[in-house]
Motif scaffolding. Structure first.
Motif, PDB file in Angstrom:
ATOM      1  N   GLY A 121      39.007 -10.159  60.247  1.00 33.52           N
ATOM      2  CA  GLY A 121      40.448 -10.388  60.279  1.00 33.52           C
ATOM      3  C   GLY A 121      40.822 -11.846  60.487  1.00 33.52           C
ATOM      4  O   GLY A 121      41.900 -12.156  60.982  1.00 33.52           O
ATOM      5  N   TYR A 122      39.940 -12.769  60.086  1.00 28.47           N
ATOM      6  CA  TYR A 122      40.155 -14.194  60.302  1.00 28.47           C
ATOM      7  C   TYR A 122      40.485 -14.966  59.025  1.00 28.47           C
ATOM      8  O   TYR A 122      40.493 -16.195  59.038  1.00 28.47           O
ATOM      9  N   SER A 123      40.786 -14.310  57.952  1.00 27.94           N
ATOM     10  CA  SER A 123      40.969 -15.021  56.682  1.00 27.94           C
ATOM     11  C   SER A 123      42.140 -16.004  56.698  1.00 27.94           C
ATOM     12  O   SER A 123      42.141 -16.977  55.946  1.00 27.94           O
ATOM     13  N   GLU A 124      43.138 -15.799  57.561  1.00 25.99           N
ATOM     14  CA  GLU A 124      44.276 -16.705  57.632  1.00 25.99           C
ATOM     15  C   GLU A 124      44.167 -17.704  58.785  1.00 25.99           C
ATOM     16  O   GLU A 124      45.061 -18.523  58.973  1.00 25.99           O
ATOM     17  N   HIS A 125      43.089 -17.637  59.556  1.00 28.58           N
ATOM     18  CA  HIS A 125      42.853 -18.622  60.615  1.00 28.58           C
ATOM     19  C   HIS A 125      42.200 -19.868  59.996  1.00 28.58           C
ATOM     20  O   HIS A 125      41.639 -19.807  58.900  1.00 28.58           O
ATOM     21  N   THR A 126      42.249 -20.966  60.719  1.00 31.01           N
ATOM     22  CA  THR A 126      41.549 -22.167  60.270  1.00 31.01           C
ATOM     23  C   THR A 126      40.055 -21.870  60.301  1.00 31.01           C
ATOM     24  O   THR A 126      39.530 -21.398  61.311  1.00 31.01           O
ATOM     25  N   HIS A 127      39.384 -22.120  59.174  1.00 29.18           N
ATOM     26  CA  HIS A 127      37.947 -21.839  59.109  1.00 29.18           C
ATOM     27  C   HIS A 127      37.254 -22.807  58.158  1.00 29.18           C
ATOM     28  O   HIS A 127      37.903 -23.455  57.337  1.00 29.18           O
ATOM     29  N   ARG A 128      35.934 -22.847  58.304  1.00 27.07           N
ATOM     30  CA  ARG A 128      35.122 -23.661  57.401  1.00 27.07           C
ATOM     31  C   ARG A 128      33.743 -23.022  57.273  1.00 27.07           C
ATOM     32  O   ARG A 128      33.266 -22.347  58.177  1.00 27.07           O
ATOM     33  N   CYS A 129      33.144 -23.261  56.133  1.00 27.97           N
ATOM     34  CA  CYS A 129      31.761 -22.858  55.903  1.00 27.97           C
ATOM     35  C   CYS A 129      31.059 -24.073  55.320  1.00 27.97           C
ATOM     36  O   CYS A 129      31.539 -24.672  54.353  1.00 27.97           O
ATOM     37  N   VAL A 130      29.940 -24.450  55.926  1.00 28.50           N
ATOM     38  CA  VAL A 130      29.214 -25.645  55.509  1.00 28.50           C
ATOM     39  C   VAL A 130      27.737 -25.338  55.315  1.00 28.50           C
ATOM     40  O   VAL A 130      27.197 -24.409  55.899  1.00 28.50           O
ATOM     41  N   THR A 131      27.104 -26.161  54.485  1.00 28.65           N
ATOM     42  CA  THR A 131      25.658 -26.063  54.290  1.00 28.65           C
ATOM     43  C   THR A 131      24.957 -26.754  55.455  1.00 28.65           C
ATOM     44  O   THR A 131      25.591 -27.432  56.271  1.00 28.65           O
ATOM     45  N   ALA A 132      23.650 -26.616  55.507  1.00 31.51           N
ATOM     46  CA  ALA A 132      22.863 -27.248  56.571  1.00 31.51           C
ATOM     47  C   ALA A 132      22.971 -28.770  56.528  1.00 31.51           C
ATOM     48  O   ALA A 132      22.864 -29.432  57.558  1.00 31.51           O
ATOM     49  N   ASP A 133      23.243 -29.337  55.343  1.00 29.07           N
ATOM     50  CA  ASP A 133      23.400 -30.787  55.237  1.00 29.07           C
ATOM     51  C   ASP A 133      24.881 -31.198  55.235  1.00 29.07           C
ATOM     52  O   ASP A 133      25.251 -32.270  54.768  1.00 29.07           O
ATOM     53  N   ALA A 134      25.746 -30.336  55.773  1.00 31.28           N
ATOM     54  CA  ALA A 134      27.165 -30.590  56.029  1.00 31.28           C
ATOM     55  C   ALA A 134      28.051 -30.652  54.789  1.00 31.28           C
ATOM     56  O   ALA A 134      29.148 -31.187  54.831  1.00 31.28           O
ATOM     57  N   LYS A 135      27.642 -30.050  53.693  1.00 25.38           N
ATOM     58  CA  LYS A 135      28.503 -29.949  52.512  1.00 25.38           C
ATOM     59  C   LYS A 135      29.501 -28.817  52.748  1.00 25.38           C
ATOM     60  O   LYS A 135      29.132 -27.683  53.029  1.00 25.38           O
TER      61      LYS A 135
END
Length: 61
Positions: free
Chosen positions: A41-55
């Motif tokens: 239920g977090y799709s409208e919260h501030t979020h990020r997904c990054v790779t191991a090398d910070a992409k």
């Protein structure tokens, strides 16, 4: 397989979700991240997904 980090924040800056997962590529990781956000239920919260090398591959503010 690559490792990715998914993080969700409250408006106060508190971390609501901070977890890692693996995927074959960035596109698959983006879909896994989106599904996880929907499940929690977090799709409208501030979020990020990054790779191991910070992409950055997924972001919402």
């Amino acid at each position: 397989m690559k490792t990715y980090a998914l993080t969700v924040f409250a408006q106060t800056g508190e971390k609501l979700l901070d977890e890692s997962f693996t995927a074959n590529n960035d596109d698959e990781a983006k879909e896994i991240g989106k599904a996880r956000l929907e499940d929690e239920g977090y799709s409208e919260h501030t979020h990020r997904c990054v790779t191991a090398d910070a992409k950055l591959i997924l972001f919402h503010r």
